[in-house]
Design a protein around this motif. Structure first.
Motif, short mmCIF file in Angstrom:
data_model
loop_
_atom_site.label_atom_id
_atom_site.label_comp_id
_atom_site.label_asym_id
_atom_site.label_seq_id
_atom_site.Cartn_x
_atom_site.Cartn_y
_atom_site.Cartn_z
N PHE A 1 0.83 -1.20 0.00
CA PHE A 1 0.00 0.00 0.00
C PHE A 1 0.86 1.26 0.00
O PHE A 1 0.35 2.36 -0.21
N SER A 2 2.14 1.11 0.26
CA SER A 2 3.06 2.24 0.30
C SER A 2 3.75 2.41 -1.04
O SER A 2 4.51 1.54 -1.48
N ALA A 3 3.49 3.54 -1.70
CA ALA A 3 4.16 3.81 -2.96
C ALA A 3 5.68 3.89 -2.76
O ALA A 3 6.45 3.43 -3.61
N ASP A 4 6.11 4.46 -1.64
CA ASP A 4 7.54 4.54 -1.37
C ASP A 4 8.16 3.15 -1.27
O ASP A 4 9.27 2.92 -1.77
N CYS A 5 7.45 2.23 -0.63
CA CYS A 5 7.94 0.86 -0.51
C CYS A 5 8.09 0.21 -1.88
O CYS A 5 9.12 -0.41 -2.18
N VAL A 6 7.07 0.33 -2.72
CA VAL A 6 7.12 -0.26 -4.05
C VAL A 6 8.27 0.37 -4.84
O VAL A 6 9.01 -0.32 -5.56
N ARG A 7 8.45 1.66 -4.69
CA ARG A 7 9.52 2.36 -5.39
C ARG A 7 10.90 1.84 -4.94
O ARG A 7 11.80 1.64 -5.76
N ILE A 8 11.05 1.59 -3.65
CA ILE A 8 12.31 1.07 -3.13
C ILE A 8 12.59 -0.32 -3.68
O ILE A 8 13.71 -0.64 -4.10
N VAL A 9 11.56 -1.19 -3.67
CA VAL A 9 11.74 -2.54 -4.21
C VAL A 9 12.15 -2.49 -5.67
O VAL A 9 13.06 -3.20 -6.12
N HIS A 10 11.50 -1.60 -6.43
CA HIS A 10 11.84 -1.48 -7.85
C HIS A 10 13.28 -0.98 -8.02
O HIS A 10 14.00 -1.45 -8.91
N ARG A 11 13.72 -0.07 -7.17
CA ARG A 11 15.09 0.43 -7.27
C ARG A 11 16.11 -0.65 -6.93
O ARG A 11 17.13 -0.79 -7.61
N LEU A 12 15.80 -1.45 -5.89
CA LEU A 12 16.73 -2.49 -5.46
C LEU A 12 16.78 -3.66 -6.43
O LEU A 12 17.85 -4.25 -6.65
N ARG A 13 15.62 -4.02 -6.99
CA ARG A 13 15.53 -5.14 -7.92
C ARG A 13 14.66 -4.73 -9.10
O ARG A 13 13.47 -5.06 -9.16
N PRO A 14 15.22 -4.02 -10.06
CA PRO A 14 14.42 -3.54 -11.19
C PRO A 14 13.78 -4.65 -12.01
O PRO A 14 12.84 -4.39 -12.77
N ASP A 15 14.28 -5.87 -11.89
CA ASP A 15 13.73 -6.98 -12.66
C ASP A 15 12.44 -7.52 -12.06
O ASP A 15 11.67 -8.20 -12.75
N LEU A 16 12.17 -7.23 -10.79
CA LEU A 16 10.99 -7.79 -10.13
C LEU A 16 9.70 -7.13 -10.60
O LEU A 16 9.65 -5.92 -10.81
N VAL A 17 8.64 -7.94 -10.73
CA VAL A 17 7.30 -7.41 -10.97
C VAL A 17 6.77 -6.85 -9.65
O VAL A 17 6.83 -7.52 -8.62
N THR A 18 6.28 -5.62 -9.69
CA THR A 18 5.74 -4.99 -8.48
C THR A 18 4.32 -4.51 -8.72
O THR A 18 3.87 -4.34 -9.87
N ALA A 19 3.60 -4.28 -7.61
CA ALA A 19 2.23 -3.81 -7.68
C ALA A 19 1.98 -2.80 -6.56
O ALA A 19 2.47 -2.98 -5.43
N PHE A 20 1.23 -1.77 -6.87
CA PHE A 20 0.80 -0.80 -5.87
C PHE A 20 -0.64 -1.10 -5.49
O PHE A 20 -1.51 -1.23 -6.35
N LEU A 21 -0.89 -1.20 -4.19
CA LEU A 21 -2.24 -1.46 -3.68
C LEU A 21 -2.96 -0.14 -3.45
O LEU A 21 -2.56 0.67 -2.61
#
Length: 301
Positions: free
Chosen positions: A198-218
């Motif tokens: 639910f945290s956009a900042d959290c999703v952004r951090i995950v994407h920065r750390l692992r750009p290859d991962l599929v992410t989703a914003f709740l």
């Protein structure tokens, strides 16, 4: 919605029937778009077992994901938080009170926050009897225990980092554990894992750390804000009451962080009529406590 032990027995029977149609193991190992991929063949949205098959077994327990497997579901969803001594555990609430017997075991430690208990203390708690007596003795799993079971079951995981503001650095720690468990290799990243929050900042951090991962914003961003989310995520996962067919189409019209059309997985849908409604809106996935109900509604099986 929760259905108690009688429903669990019915679910087990249904799982046997579905196994005859093709179980989780056969399609969990297949690649996207293959004839045995959960996104293909039945013609409906992907069905995600929310906290496992949590209408029929205590949420976020190993029992719940095992039941999802027996019912034939490849995708399970969970919630990750962190203990006082830094261990990642799978539980939805930031307090232990609703889904364990913590008030009886540790009566003087209100408000019983997850972050105020060690992993060993949490391991003592009963996380099943609140739901049904047959699940007495179920435990709150550590994330590592959970990942090992998902891997054994040949399932796929929609992992939610819960309340990251309470746990500084949880994004990096979660990724480190996933790596140690073998879940950040090319095959898992491409086919078996989505990280959401639910945290956009959290999703952004995950994407920065692992750009290859599929992410989703709740959540359900306003239409004008959607392009900003497309910069760091691949999916927008909204509550079903907040969306329309036009909104879903607007998300699909954007290119996400990996250069593909963005997707929409909606939650929490346990009702057949609502499942058909969101299917007709064009959603890509449905997150549900009762995956058998939703699958029957959207695919006829």
């Amino acid at each position: 919605m929760y259905v108690r032990p009688a429903a669990a027995a019915a679910a087990a029977f249904l799982g046997f029937t579905l196994t005859l149609l093709g179980g989780t193991a056969s399609y969990a190992a297949a690649g996207p778009g293959s004839s045995t991929d959960p996104r293909a063949g039945l013609g409906g949205p992907v069905v995600y077992a929310h906290r496992g098959a949590s209408a029929y077994a205590p949420e976020n327990t190993l029992d719940a994901i095992d039941l999802a497997m027996r019912l034939g579901f490849a995708w399970v969803e969970n919630d990750v938080q962190r203990t006082k001594d830094g261990v990642l555990v799978v539980i939805h609430d930031d307090t232990l009170a609703r889904t364990t017997d913590v008030e009886q075991v540790f009566p003087g430690r209100s408000p019983w926050k997850v972050k105020d208990f060690t992993a060993d203390e949490i391991a003592r708690l009963d996380a099943g009897s609140w739901f049904a007596e047959e699940y007495r003795g179920a435990r709150v799993p550590t994330l590592r225990q959970y990942m090992d079971r998902v891997q054994r079951n040949q399932q796929r995981l929609l992992l939610e980092i819960k309340k990251p503001e309470l746990y500084p650095g949880i994004e990096e720690q979660t990724l480190e554990l996933l790596d140690e468990a073998g879940w950040l290799d090319e095959r898992h990243v491409a086919q078996k894992l989505v990280v959401q929050s639910f945290s956009a900042d959290c999703v952004r951090i995950v994407h920065r750390l692992r750009p290859d991962l599929v992410t989703a914003f709740l959540g359900t961003p306003a239409l004008a804000d959607l392009p900003r989310y497309a910069e760091f995520t691949d999916r927008i996962n909204p509550w079903h009451t907040t969306i329309s067919a036009d909104w879903v189409a607007a998300v699909h019209g954007l290119v996400g962080a990996h250069g593909k059309a963005m997707e929409v997985d909606t939650w929490i849908v346990d009702d057949a009529a609502i499942a058909r409604k969101v299917r007709d809106m064009g959603v890509d996935g449905i997150i549900t406590n009762a995956p058998d109900v939703v699958r029957a509604a959207v695919t006829g099986f």
